[in-house]
Design a protein around this motif. Structure first.
Motif, PDB file in Angstrom:
ATOM      1  N   GLU B  43     -33.209  -5.539  15.838  1.00  0.00           N
ATOM      2  CA  GLU B  43     -34.446  -5.660  15.060  1.00  0.00           C
ATOM      3  C   GLU B  43     -35.609  -5.859  16.011  1.00  0.00           C
ATOM      4  OE1 GLU B  43     -34.850  -8.227  11.738  1.00  0.00           O
ATOM      5  OE2 GLU B  43     -32.703  -8.324  11.390  1.00  0.00           O
ATOM      6  N   THR B  44     -36.635  -5.055  15.835  1.00  0.00           N
ATOM      7  CA  THR B  44     -37.864  -5.258  16.590  1.00  0.00           C
ATOM      8  C   THR B  44     -38.891  -5.843  15.641  1.00  0.00           C
ATOM      9  OG1 THR B  44     -37.308  -3.346  17.944  1.00  0.00           O
ATOM     10  CG2 THR B  44     -39.566  -4.145  18.072  1.00  0.00           C
ATOM     11  N   ILE B  45     -39.393  -7.028  15.977  1.00  0.00           N
ATOM     12  CA  ILE B  45     -40.278  -7.749  15.061  1.00  0.00           C
ATOM     13  C   ILE B  45     -41.509  -8.256  15.794  1.00  0.00           C
ATOM     14  CG2 ILE B  45     -38.402  -8.429  13.515  1.00  0.00           C
ATOM     15  CD1 ILE B  45     -38.328 -11.124  14.887  1.00  0.00           C
ATOM     16  N   LEU B  46     -42.486  -8.750  15.034  1.00  0.00           N
ATOM     17  CA  LEU B  46     -43.720  -9.277  15.618  1.00  0.00           C
ATOM     18  C   LEU B  46     -43.488 -10.663  16.226  1.00  0.00           C
ATOM     19  CD1 LEU B  46     -46.155  -8.186  12.765  1.00  0.00           C
ATOM     20  CD2 LEU B  46     -45.929  -7.141  15.016  1.00  0.00           C
ATOM     21  N   ASP B  47     -44.405 -11.074  17.097  1.00  0.00           N
ATOM     22  CA  ASP B  47     -44.343 -12.411  17.721  1.00  0.00           C
ATOM     23  C   ASP B  47     -44.796 -13.443  16.694  1.00  0.00           C
ATOM     24  OD1 ASP B  47     -44.152 -10.658  19.843  1.00  0.00           O
ATOM     25  OD2 ASP B  47     -45.822 -11.493  20.968  1.00  0.00           O
ATOM     26  N   ASP B  48     -43.986 -13.638  15.678  1.00  0.00           N
ATOM     27  CA  ASP B  48     -44.402 -14.453  14.541  1.00  0.00           C
ATOM     28  C   ASP B  48     -43.257 -15.413  14.231  1.00  0.00           C
ATOM     29  OD1 ASP B  48     -46.001 -14.726  11.840  1.00  0.00           O
ATOM     30  OD2 ASP B  48     -43.912 -14.369  11.277  1.00  0.00           O
ATOM     31  N   VAL B  49     -43.569 -16.706  14.166  1.00  0.00           N
ATOM     32  CA  VAL B  49     -42.501 -17.701  14.020  1.00  0.00           C
ATOM     33  C   VAL B  49     -41.631 -17.410  12.799  1.00  0.00           C
ATOM     34  CG1 VAL B  49     -41.986 -20.140  13.611  1.00  0.00           C
ATOM     35  CG2 VAL B  49     -43.736 -19.507  15.264  1.00  0.00           C
ATOM     36  N   THR B  68     -31.991 -12.502  22.121  1.00  0.00           N
ATOM     37  CA  THR B  68     -33.405 -12.269  21.856  1.00  0.00           C
ATOM     38  C   THR B  68     -34.062 -11.796  23.146  1.00  0.00           C
ATOM     39  OG1 THR B  68     -34.208 -14.507  22.379  1.00  0.00           O
ATOM     40  CG2 THR B  68     -33.427 -14.117  20.134  1.00  0.00           C
ATOM     41  N   SER B  69     -35.085 -10.971  22.978  1.00  0.00           N
ATOM     42  CA  SER B  69     -35.852 -10.456  24.115  1.00  0.00           C
ATOM     43  C   SER B  69     -37.308 -10.817  23.896  1.00  0.00           C
ATOM     44  CB  SER B  69     -35.691  -8.935  24.188  1.00  0.00           C
ATOM     45  OG  SER B  69     -36.701  -8.357  25.003  1.00  0.00           O
ATOM     46  N   GLY B  70     -37.872 -11.600  24.821  1.00  0.00           N
ATOM     47  CA  GLY B  70     -39.318 -11.836  24.788  1.00  0.00           C
ATOM     48  C   GLY B  70     -39.737 -13.148  24.162  1.00  0.00           C
ATOM     49  N   GLY B  71     -41.000 -13.488  24.406  1.00  0.00           N
ATOM     50  CA  GLY B  71     -41.596 -14.656  23.768  1.00  0.00           C
ATOM     51  C   GLY B  71     -41.182 -15.992  24.343  1.00  0.00           C
ATOM     52  N   PRO B  74     -45.344 -19.183  28.712  1.00  0.00           N
ATOM     53  CA  PRO B  74     -46.115 -20.381  28.404  1.00  0.00           C
ATOM     54  C   PRO B  74     -47.321 -20.167  27.495  1.00  0.00           C
ATOM     55  CG  PRO B  74     -46.778 -19.518  30.526  1.00  0.00           C
ATOM     56  CD  PRO B  74     -45.727 -18.580  29.995  1.00  0.00           C
ATOM     57  N   THR B  75     -47.567 -18.958  26.990  1.00  0.00           N
ATOM     58  CA  THR B  75     -48.816 -18.738  26.243  1.00  0.00           C
ATOM     59  C   THR B  75     -48.618 -18.840  24.738  1.00  0.00           C
ATOM     60  OG1 THR B  75     -48.559 -16.322  26.214  1.00  0.00           O
ATOM     61  CG2 THR B  75     -49.713 -17.259  28.113  1.00  0.00           C
ATOM     62  N   HIS B  76     -49.757 -18.771  24.023  1.00  0.00           N
ATOM     63  CA  HIS B  76     -49.773 -18.989  22.567  1.00  0.00           C
ATOM     64  C   HIS B  76     -48.843 -18.024  21.823  1.00  0.00           C
ATOM     65  CE1 HIS B  76     -52.352 -15.588  23.286  1.00  0.00           C
ATOM     66  NE2 HIS B  76     -52.205 -15.259  22.020  1.00  0.00           N
ATOM     67  N   ASP B  77     -48.622 -16.831  22.386  1.00  0.00           N
ATOM     68  CA  ASP B  77     -47.793 -15.848  21.677  1.00  0.00           C
ATOM     69  C   ASP B  77     -46.306 -16.004  22.021  1.00  0.00           C
ATOM     70  OD1 ASP B  77     -48.179 -14.941  24.261  1.00  0.00           O
ATOM     71  OD2 ASP B  77     -48.617 -12.872  23.725  1.00  0.00           O
ATOM     72  N   LEU B 146     -33.508 -14.279  26.188  1.00  0.00           N
ATOM     73  CA  LEU B 146     -33.786 -13.545  27.420  1.00  0.00           C
ATOM     74  C   LEU B 146     -35.267 -13.183  27.503  1.00  0.00           C
ATOM     75  CD1 LEU B 146     -30.657 -11.193  27.529  1.00  0.00           C
ATOM     76  CD2 LEU B 146     -30.908 -13.525  28.359  1.00  0.00           C
ATOM     77  N   PRO B 147     -35.781 -13.038  28.726  1.00  0.00           N
ATOM     78  CA  PRO B 147     -37.191 -12.677  28.880  1.00  0.00           C
ATOM     79  C   PRO B 147     -37.439 -11.219  28.495  1.00  0.00           C
ATOM     80  CG  PRO B 147     -36.128 -12.970  31.027  1.00  0.00           C
ATOM     81  CD  PRO B 147     -35.084 -13.251  30.003  1.00  0.00           C
ATOM     82  N   GLY B 148     -38.664 -10.927  28.082  1.00  0.00           N
ATOM     83  CA  GLY B 148     -39.005  -9.567  27.665  1.00  0.00           C
ATOM     84  C   GLY B 148     -39.261  -8.611  28.821  1.00  0.00           C
ATOM     85  N   VAL B 149     -39.665  -9.132  29.958  1.00  0.00           N
ATOM     86  CA  VAL B 149     -39.958  -8.268  31.121  1.00  0.00           C
ATOM     87  C   VAL B 149     -38.655  -7.568  31.536  1.00  0.00           C
ATOM     88  CG1 VAL B 149     -40.745  -8.260  33.519  1.00  0.00           C
ATOM     89  CG2 VAL B 149     -41.806  -9.813  31.864  1.00  0.00           C
TER      90      VAL B 149
END
Lengths: 245, 245
Positions: B43-49, B68-71, B74-77, B146-149
Motif C-alpha cells: 500500500e502506498t499512502i500519504l504521510d498521514d497518521v 514500512t518505508s519512510g517517515g 526528524p521533521t514534521h512529516d 525502514l527508511p524511505g531513502v
C-alpha cells in the motif's frame, strides 16, 4: 473524511510475485498529478475477491474516483467485476450490448461460455466508448475498471481522464546544505501555521550532491507557496540555500 | 485469516504526487520473491497518521511481517513511529541508547530538540545493528520501520531478511497461441481441482509476439506444478503450446 481526489487499486498476483513490474500505478500517479487530481493511495493486492471488496470499499470512503487495474478478463483469476459489485451491494448482470459486441467481434467463431463473462458488469454499470479498442471502459459509480495490460490501461485511462477535472498544483523545491535536524524546527513552524501548504522534506545521503535536504513547498494558490517559501528562507541562514527550482 | 507472509506500506506523499518514483516497493517485491516469503499487499499512502495507523492495523491482520518505508526522520512529516505506536496501542518512548548514539555522532555539535526525535520509538521496540550505518533497524512486534531513502532501505532490508526464512516457489510458464476465452474452461477446472497450485493467465495484445496468453503455474511442491501442467496440456490442443519455460 471528505471524498475528494482519487484512489487506485492494482489487482495483481503477478506484480506481488515479481513476475511483472507494475507500470500502471506509476503511470496513473504521473497523469493524475499533471491534471491536478490528488491521489490518496495506491494499493497493490492479490487477485482475491475479499481483498478487492475490502480495498474498493475503503477507497470509496476516502476518494471520489476509484481506479482499478486488472482482473477483468474471462478466466478464473478475473474477479474484479464480482468484487466491485459486492463492494457496492449490487448484483452482477450480463450487458446485452456487450454480448452483441462479443458476437460481432467473433464473427463466425462461436463465443465460449467463458468468453461471455466479458459481458458481465455490476448492476448500474455504464460503458464509455473507447477509441481504438472494441472493448469499452467499464465504469460504475465513479469506479473505473481498467484492464491490467499496460497499453490497454493507458488507452482507457485517457478516456476517463478526459471527463474529469482537477486543479494543478504550484510547487517550489528548495535545496539546502543543512541536515534535516537543523531544518526541522523551521519547517515544523511554517507547516503548522499554513495548513493549506504541503511541505515535504527529503534528505539525500550522497556526498557527490551539492545539497543534503530537498524541501518541497506546494499549494493550489501560488501566493501561498510564495509566502511559505519567504517564511522558510527568512528563518534560515542565507548561505544554507543552494538553489531554488 | 492466517497471518503468514508479509505486507508492505510505502509512506510517501512524494510518491503519490509524482515527485519521485517508488523504488522500495518493487525492490521489496523482488527480494521477498527470491526468498520465498509470500507478499500479501503493497500500500502506498500519504504521510498521514490516521492513514498509517489504519494501514498498519490491517497489514498486521493479514501478514506476519510488516515492512514500512519512510517517515522516520526528524521533521514534521515524519510520523511513522507515532502511527505504529498508535496501531499497536503503545506509547512512544525515547530510547537512551539512541540518544547516546545521536550525541556520539554529533561530536561537538549540539543535537537539536528535533534531531532527538530520531531516538523515539514505539514502546517495546528492538534495535538491530546495521552494518555500514550508524542508524540501526527499528523494529517492534514483527513490524520493520525502514527508511524511505532507497539506498538506506536496501541496506536495512537485508539485515531484516537475514533473520527471516521462506519457502521458494516452483514456477512453470506456458505460452499459448489460443486466446483467454478459449483457455478459460480448462484453466478454471484445474485451478478448482488443485487449490494449492496458483494458476495465472496473462494475455498480451501485441501481434509481433508468437503467443497470445502466458499461463503461469506455481506451487511450493514441484510435483504439484508438474501434475497441473500435465493436466492443462492434456486438455488443450497440442499445437496451441508455443513453448514452456
Amino acid at each position: 473524511m471528505e471524498r475528494t481526489g482519487a484512489a487506485a487499486i492494482i489487482i495483481g498476483n503477478e506484480v506481488l510475485t515479481a513476475k511483472v513490474k507494475d507500470e500502471n500505478g506509476p503511470h496513473l500517479i504521473q497523469r493524475l498529478r499533471e491534471l491536478g487530481i490528488p491521489l490518496r493511495s495506491v494499493e497493490t493486492i492479490l487477485d482475491d475477491v475479499d481483498a478487492i471488496v475490502d480495498a474498493v470499499a475503503r477507497a470509496r470512503r476516502r476518494a471520489r474516483y476509484v481506479f482499478t487495474s486488472g482482473g477483468i478478463g474471462p478466466t478464473h483469476d478475473d474477479v474484479t467485476v464480482r468484487a466491485v459489485a459486492l463492494a457496492l451491494g449490487r448484483s452482477v448482470v450480463r450487458l446485452p450490448e456487450m454480448v452483441s459486441a462479443l458476437h460481432a467481434r467473433a464473427g463466425d467463431t462461436p463465443v465460449t461460455a467463458e468468453g461471455l463473462r466479458l459481458a458481465d458488469a455490476p448492476e448500474g454499470a455504464v460503458l464509455l466508448a473507447q477509441p481504438g479498442m472494441w472493448f469499452p471502459v467499464l465504469t460504475v459509480d465513479d469506479i473505473y475498471l481498467l484492464p491490467g495490460v499496460p497499453q490497454l490501461f493507458r488507452l482507457q485511462l485517457e478516456t476517463v481522464l478526459a471527463r474529469l477535472s482537477g486543479t494543478p498544483v504550484h510547487l517550489v523545491s528548495l535545496f539546502f546544505t543543512l541536515g534535516e535536524s537543523a531544518l526541522a524546527a523551521v519547517l515544523d513552524r511554517v507547516a503548522l501555521d499554513m495548513p493549506h501548504v504541503a511541505i515535504g522534506s527529503y534528505p539525500v545521503f550522497d556526498a557527490s550532491l551539492d545539497y543534503r535536504v530537498k524541501v518541497t513547498v506546494e499549494a493550489q494558490e501560488r501566493s501561498q507557496v510564495d509566502e511559505a517559501v519567504g517564511r522558510l528562507l527568512g528563518a534560515l541562514p542565507t548561505d544554507s540555500l543552494v538553489r531554488r527550482e
